[in-house]
Design a protein around this motif. Structure first.
Motif, PDB file in Angstrom:
ATOM      1  N   ALA A 115      -0.003 -27.852  12.393  1.00 54.03           N
ATOM      2  CA  ALA A 115      -0.868 -27.169  11.685  1.00 54.03           C
ATOM      3  C   ALA A 115      -1.908 -26.596  12.416  1.00 54.03           C
ATOM      4  CB  ALA A 115      -1.465 -27.789  10.679  1.00 54.03           C
ATOM      5  N   GLY A 116      -2.761 -25.449  11.863  1.00 54.83           N
ATOM      6  CA  GLY A 116      -3.653 -24.795  12.681  1.00 54.83           C
ATOM      7  C   GLY A 116      -5.059 -25.584  12.287  1.00 54.83           C
ATOM      8  N   ARG A 117      -6.310 -25.116  12.989  1.00 52.14           N
ATOM      9  CA  ARG A 117      -7.421 -25.889  12.909  1.00 52.14           C
ATOM     10  C   ARG A 117      -7.949 -26.194  11.515  1.00 52.14           C
ATOM     11  NH1 ARG A 117     -10.753 -28.818  12.755  1.00 52.14           N
ATOM     12  NH2 ARG A 117     -12.174 -29.624  14.211  1.00 52.14           N
ATOM     13  N   ASN A 118      -7.719 -24.998  10.654  1.00 57.37           N
ATOM     14  CA  ASN A 118      -8.440 -25.084   9.408  1.00 57.37           C
ATOM     15  C   ASN A 118      -7.594 -25.452   8.368  1.00 57.37           C
ATOM     16  OD1 ASN A 118     -11.067 -24.205   9.529  1.00 57.37           O
ATOM     17  ND2 ASN A 118     -10.604 -21.837   9.661  1.00 57.37           N
ATOM     18  N   VAL A 174      -3.263 -32.982  20.656  1.00 59.97           N
ATOM     19  CA  VAL A 174      -2.828 -31.775  19.948  1.00 59.97           C
ATOM     20  C   VAL A 174      -3.855 -30.722  20.697  1.00 59.97           C
ATOM     21  CG1 VAL A 174      -2.692 -33.080  17.748  1.00 59.97           C
ATOM     22  CG2 VAL A 174      -4.854 -32.075  18.249  1.00 59.97           C
ATOM     23  N   MET A 175      -3.332 -29.309  20.533  1.00 57.67           N
ATOM     24  CA  MET A 175      -3.894 -28.445  21.458  1.00 57.67           C
ATOM     25  C   MET A 175      -5.273 -27.938  20.574  1.00 57.67           C
ATOM     26  SD  MET A 175      -1.991 -27.580  23.790  1.00 57.67           S
ATOM     27  CE  MET A 175      -2.229 -26.138  24.645  1.00 57.67           C
ATOM     28  N   GLY A 176      -5.275 -28.303  19.176  1.00 53.04           N
ATOM     29  CA  GLY A 176      -6.667 -27.810  18.540  1.00 53.04           C
ATOM     30  C   GLY A 176      -6.701 -26.129  18.244  1.00 53.04           C
ATOM     31  N   LEU A 226      -6.727 -22.309  16.604  1.00 55.70           N
ATOM     32  CA  LEU A 226      -6.987 -21.950  15.326  1.00 55.70           C
ATOM     33  C   LEU A 226      -6.092 -21.632  14.484  1.00 55.70           C
ATOM     34  CD1 LEU A 226      -9.222 -20.679  13.666  1.00 55.70           C
ATOM     35  CD2 LEU A 226      -9.138 -18.714  14.971  1.00 55.70           C
ATOM     36  N   ASP A 227      -4.939 -20.815  15.164  1.00 51.18           N
ATOM     37  CA  ASP A 227      -3.766 -20.691  14.422  1.00 51.18           C
ATOM     38  C   ASP A 227      -2.719 -21.823  14.545  1.00 51.18           C
ATOM     39  OD1 ASP A 227      -4.552 -18.307  13.716  1.00 51.18           O
ATOM     40  OD2 ASP A 227      -3.677 -17.068  15.369  1.00 51.18           O
ATOM     41  N   PRO A 228      -1.705 -21.940  13.983  1.00 53.27           N
ATOM     42  CA  PRO A 228      -0.639 -23.094  14.062  1.00 53.27           C
ATOM     43  C   PRO A 228      -0.460 -23.464  15.418  1.00 53.27           C
ATOM     44  CG  PRO A 228      -0.125 -21.960  12.109  1.00 53.27           C
ATOM     45  CD  PRO A 228      -1.270 -21.266  12.536  1.00 53.27           C
ATOM     46  N   GLY A 229      -0.460 -24.627  15.811  1.00 53.47           N
ATOM     47  CA  GLY A 229      -0.619 -24.976  17.330  1.00 53.47           C
ATOM     48  C   GLY A 229       0.380 -25.887  17.734  1.00 53.47           C
ATOM     49  N   LEU A 269     -14.995 -20.999  12.606  1.00 59.51           N
ATOM     50  CA  LEU A 269     -13.786 -21.442  11.646  1.00 59.51           C
ATOM     51  C   LEU A 269     -14.091 -20.836  10.552  1.00 59.51           C
ATOM     52  CD1 LEU A 269     -13.290 -24.970  12.822  1.00 59.51           C
ATOM     53  CD2 LEU A 269     -11.848 -23.103  13.471  1.00 59.51           C
ATOM     54  N   GLY A 270     -15.451 -20.361  10.069  1.00 55.67           N
ATOM     55  CA  GLY A 270     -15.588 -19.879   8.718  1.00 55.67           C
ATOM     56  C   GLY A 270     -16.659 -20.476   7.915  1.00 55.67           C
ATOM     57  N   ASP A 271     -17.148 -21.656   8.492  1.00 57.35           N
ATOM     58  CA  ASP A 271     -18.023 -22.502   7.378  1.00 57.35           C
ATOM     59  C   ASP A 271     -19.017 -23.269   8.558  1.00 57.35           C
ATOM     60  OD1 ASP A 271     -19.515 -23.838   5.856  1.00 57.35           O
ATOM     61  OD2 ASP A 271     -17.702 -24.598   4.663  1.00 57.35           O
TER      62      ASP A 271
END
Length: 412
Positions: free
Chosen positions: A250-253, A293-295, A297-300, A369-371
């Motif tokens: 999954a991505g970070r968000n 994990v790579m952490g 933003l998009d699926p990693g 990240l948006g928040d």
């Protein structure tokens, strides 16, 4: 809890203020929402090149470091596939110096051809030393394009090819700067011995006059679901065999990110992890083995990597990892094992937030990240992970069809 206030200038620059009067120091952290994922396939390495170019002088500042050193300050920067981050630490009485320096290079970076040539040479030399002439240095030059076929994560931050930096023109450089290094694509965090009124005043003085840039439309390719096992075998002049295995995650968000992050911790964080205990301590197939994990933003990617002991070949070493993975999926973790990695993750976050600079960086990243509130929700999100969610993550992503494997063999 990290306390903060925020406001937005008319040109779109988001400013975040974190007051901490425990010491007479301040941090100015400027995050630009640009990384290697924003580059064109035929022109990679530009975000990292700009990490260097931004220290080469601007319209009113011929040397970035000297004025900072004069007022007792320090600075640095880093680039990832998702962001470029610049930070300054200095005595709070000299805070305005940091505003002056950062605003000047956002307003008008020096495009002196000599500066471009100097920094181009520095980046090329770094490419050679760290990625081409160092044992295992080219791992991610090989592994990223194996794991990614469409998404720009398929090249590392340094760039896909050294030729992309060698052939970069002044027009290329100016176009990249004018598109991404603009106030409405940045987050400014000011922390430490400062006040909200002080930061508002300095922000209006130094950053508000900078024109808003054209809104960025990102059309980043979506990586399709991987459907078959990918294998690359190479033979190089390295001391011992090494194994690298990646799994799309999954991505970070995304909601499942923290369960997948803790899954990697259970598998391979530290000497008490499953991989280390079984394949390093007990069976002694590997002399080092970890997972992380790579952490992104998009699926990693979730990564398992290790160095293989003499007497074992890479194929059998990989088979041992797969056996452990299957055993893990069949015999799931218990609450005690999950609690242990949760405690480790939480302590890492708590200790990180003791440093003013880390708090400023975390605030900038949360805003990216948006928040902004995410900066205070990480522990809660980690605590919310359950045994069942970790088991679900393992069964969903630790699949042969989702694996890209690099067998890095030492020449005999």
């Amino acid at each position: 809890m990290i306390a903060f206030e925020s406001f937005v200038l008319n040109n779109g620059l988001k400013v975040v203020v974190h007051e901490d009067h425990s010491s007479p120091m301040a941090v100015v952290n400027l995050l630009y929402k640009v990384g290697a994922r924003d580059e064109q396939p035929e022109k990679t390495g530009f975000a990292h090149l700009f990490e260097h170019l931004m220290f080469g002088g601007s319209k009113h500042v011929t040397s970035f470091d000297e004025p900072l050193q004069f007022v007792g300050g320090d600075n640095n920067a880093f680039t990832s596939n998702d962001i470029t981050n610049y930070y300054i630490t200095l005595p709070s009485v000299n805070l305005e110096t940091a505003f002056w320096l950062e605003s000047d290079r956002m307003l008008s970076l020096s495009f002196d051809p000599k500066v471009l040539e100097v920094q181009r040479s520095v980046v090329i030399e770094e490419f050679k030393q760290r990625y081409l002439n160092q044992p295992y240095g080219d791992v991610w030059l090989k592994l990223r394009p194996l794991a990614y076929k469409q998404h720009p994560y398929k090249w590392p931050t340094i760039g896909e090819k050294i030729e992309h930096i060698e052939e970069a023109t002044m027009e290329d450089v100016k176009a990249f700067f004018n598109k991404y290094y603009i106030p409405n694509n940045a987050v400014l965090v000011v922390g430490g011995d400062v006040t909200i009124d002080q930061v508002k005043s300095l922000s209006e003085k130094w950053f508000a006059p900078i024109p808003r840039g054209k809104e960025i439309e990102r059309n980043i390719a979506i990586e399709p679901n991987q459907k078959e096992y990918q294998l690359l075998e190479v033979e190089e002049n390295v001391p011992i065999d090494a194994l690298y295995m990646t799994f799309h995650m999954a991505g970070r968000n995304e909601k499942t990110y923290h369960a997948e992050d803790l899954l990697s911790d259970i598998l391979g964080r530290g000497k008490s992890s499953r991989l280390y205990q079984s394949l390093v301590e007990e069976k002694q197939i590997f002399n080092s083995l970890s997972a992380y994990v790579m952490g992104s933003l998009d699926p990693g990617l979730l990564v398992i990597q290790g160095k293989v002991n003499a007497g074992y070949d890479l194929e059998s070493a990989e088979r041992a990892v797969w056996d452990l993975i299957e055993d893990f999926k069949s015999n799931h973790i218990n609450e005690q094992e999950l609690e242990k990695v949760k405690n480790k993750a939480e302590s890492t976050m708590v200790f990180s937030d003791m440093e003013l600079l880390n708090r400023a960086m975390n605030l900038a990243y949360a805003e990216m990240l948006g928040d902004l509130n995410l900066v205070n929700q990480e522990v809660e999100k980690v605590r919310a992970v359950t045994v069942d969610s970790v088991a679900e993550a393992a069964n969903r992503i630790l699949l042969r069809s989702n694996a890209s494997v690099l067998r890095y063999k030492a020449k005999r």
